[in-house]
Design a protein around this motif. Structure first.
Motif, mmCIF file in Angstrom:
data_model
loop_
_atom_site.group_PDB
_atom_site.id
_atom_site.type_symbol
_atom_site.label_atom_id
_atom_site.label_comp_id
_atom_site.label_asym_id
_atom_site.label_seq_id
_atom_site.Cartn_x
_atom_site.Cartn_y
_atom_site.Cartn_z
ATOM 1 N N LEU A 227 20.863 -4.876 -1.945
ATOM 2 C CA LEU A 227 20.430 -3.682 -1.232
ATOM 3 C C LEU A 227 18.993 -3.881 -0.726
ATOM 4 O O LEU A 227 18.074 -3.995 -1.532
ATOM 5 N N ASP A 228 18.809 -3.952 0.578
ATOM 6 C CA ASP A 228 17.483 -4.209 1.155
ATOM 7 C C ASP A 228 16.707 -2.894 1.281
ATOM 8 O O ASP A 228 17.070 -2.029 2.077
ATOM 9 N N PRO A 229 15.601 -2.725 0.513
ATOM 10 C CA PRO A 229 14.860 -1.455 0.536
ATOM 11 C C PRO A 229 13.879 -1.330 1.702
ATOM 12 O O PRO A 229 13.254 -0.291 1.866
ATOM 13 N N SER A 230 13.735 -2.382 2.520
ATOM 14 C CA SER A 230 12.679 -2.418 3.554
ATOM 15 C C SER A 230 12.657 -1.197 4.482
ATOM 16 O O SER A 230 11.578 -0.637 4.717
ATOM 17 N N PRO A 231 13.803 -0.750 5.063
ATOM 18 C CA PRO A 231 13.740 0.383 6.000
ATOM 19 C C PRO A 231 13.168 1.649 5.350
ATOM 20 O O PRO A 231 12.333 2.327 5.944
ATOM 21 N N PHE A 232 13.600 1.937 4.140
ATOM 22 C CA PHE A 232 13.113 3.146 3.455
ATOM 23 C C PHE A 232 11.647 2.978 3.068
ATOM 24 O O PHE A 232 10.855 3.919 3.163
ATOM 25 N N GLN A 233 11.292 1.777 2.665
ATOM 26 C CA GLN A 233 9.919 1.466 2.266
ATOM 27 C C GLN A 233 8.952 1.735 3.423
ATOM 28 O O GLN A 233 7.865 2.289 3.225
ATOM 29 N N ARG A 234 9.349 1.351 4.626
ATOM 30 C CA ARG A 234 8.487 1.571 5.810
ATOM 31 C C ARG A 234 8.276 3.070 6.066
ATOM 32 O O ARG A 234 7.182 3.492 6.455
ATOM 33 N N GLN A 235 9.330 3.853 5.848
ATOM 34 C CA GLN A 235 9.200 5.307 6.021
ATOM 35 C C GLN A 235 8.224 5.901 5.007
ATOM 36 O O GLN A 235 7.403 6.762 5.331
ATOM 37 N N MET A 236 8.313 5.429 3.752
ATOM 38 C CA MET A 236 7.411 5.926 2.706
ATOM 39 C C MET A 236 5.959 5.531 3.001
ATOM 40 O O MET A 236 5.040 6.310 2.764
ATOM 41 N N GLU A 237 5.768 4.329 3.532
ATOM 42 C CA GLU A 237 4.413 3.897 3.920
ATOM 43 C C GLU A 237 3.843 4.840 4.975
ATOM 44 O O GLU A 237 2.675 5.230 4.907
ATOM 45 N N TRP A 238 4.657 5.212 5.954
ATOM 46 C CA TRP A 238 4.207 6.119 7.014
ATOM 47 C C TRP A 238 3.830 7.483 6.439
ATOM 48 O O TRP A 238 2.778 8.043 6.766
#
Length: 300
Positions: free
Chosen positions: A108-119
């Motif tokens: 499960l690649d968390p990258s897309p959600f991680q970018r949203q949380m960073e924003w």
């Protein structure tokens, strides 16, 4: 103002004021499956979703407190803040590792959600760049009250982590220890955020306003994160209906907090007499932290 971080119950041994400090921990998730509570695919997905939210959220706590710390002249409170910063920084680092060592290795690649949380945490909730110092200070106080509201829920969830039924359902020991270690530290430092916010601007209106902003935002992010994991689950997508059925099944089994407990905790926060020490037990938290396998492994 008192900063003795102790919970008082007639049948609860009171350890007295607790000195807050970050604990080194060592976890090994190589044998932990994505569905780490056997027979309950939804419950571990809901809990694992916190790994998507926590690293950026706790870095935001640390950044905001580092901004506030030079303005605090009460040395006792400043010492508690430094302990809080150390613990939250360790939480952020540990859950960041979970993202890649646990979620990614389970497909499960968390990258897309991680970018949203960073924003959200770096742009939307970051420090103000306003040229007026008074406006920047007001913005800081509002963020401190938002953190106090969030920390009320982390204390409630920490208390739940220490008193749930995961072990009875043969939950993975490493993941159980991760959330119990983290939860115990949330209970241990549960008074700090409230004391910091009141130090900067003791106002029932500010407290209530922060909670009214935090609750819907938190529910939205938790729901979105759980859906993200459910839809990306390598074992097969978990649809919306199945997700809710799984949640209620988990809550009935004591694997997830009930909606009633979250609503009750919210009402508690709005009571004028509210104190964070009313949530959880310091002695239980300290006892768990002394016996946590990950803390003991790192200590050795």
């Amino acid at each position: 103002m008192s900063h003795a971080y102790a919970h008082h119950e007639p049948d609860d041994f009171d350890p007295g004021p607790v000195e807050l400090h970050a604990r080194n921990v060592e976890f090994d998730w190589k044998d932990t499956p994505l569905h780490w509570i056997p027979g309950h695919p939804v419950s571990p997905n809901v809990i694992s979703m916190l790994n998507l939210l926590l690293p950026e959220g706790e870095r935001w706590f640390v950044q905001t407190y580092n901004e506030a710390l030079p303005l605090v002249k009460d040395e006792e409170l400043a010492t508690a803040m430094r302990g809080f910063i150390g613990q939250e920084a360790m939480h952020a680092e540990t859950h960041d590792r979970v993202l890649w060592e646990f979620l990614k290795s389970n497909g499960l690649d968390p990258s897309p959600f991680q970018r949203q949380m960073e924003w959200v945490f770096r742009k939307v909730l970051g420090p103000s760049n306003h040229p007026d110092a008074q406006v920047r200070h007001k913005h800081l106080v509002e963020r401190l009250w938002l953190i106090a509201a969030v920390e009320h829920y982390t204390a409630v969830l920490g208390d739940f982590a220490l008193n749930n039924t995961w072990s009875q359902y043969r939950a993975d020991p490493a993941m159980t220890d991760l959330f119990r270690w983290h939860g115990a530290e949330e209970v241990e430092h549960r008074e700090v955020a409230h004391d910091v916010a009141t130090h900067f601007g003791d106002s029932y209106l500010k407290r209530g306003r922060a909670m009214l902003a935090v609750l819907p935002a938190l529910l939205f992010v938790l729901h979105r994160g759980t859906r993200f994991i459910a839809l990306g689950d390598p074992a097969g997508k978990i649809g919306y209906f199945k997700l809710w059925v799984g949640y209620f099944k988990g809550a009935r089994a004591g694997l997830l907090p009930t909606q009633r407990s979250i609503i009750g905790a919210t009402f508690t926060y709005f009571k004028p007499s509210f104190r964070p020490s009313q949530v959880g037990s310091t002695s239980q938290a300290v006892a768990y932290l002394a016996s946590s396998p990950a803390a003991r492994a790192a200590h050795k």
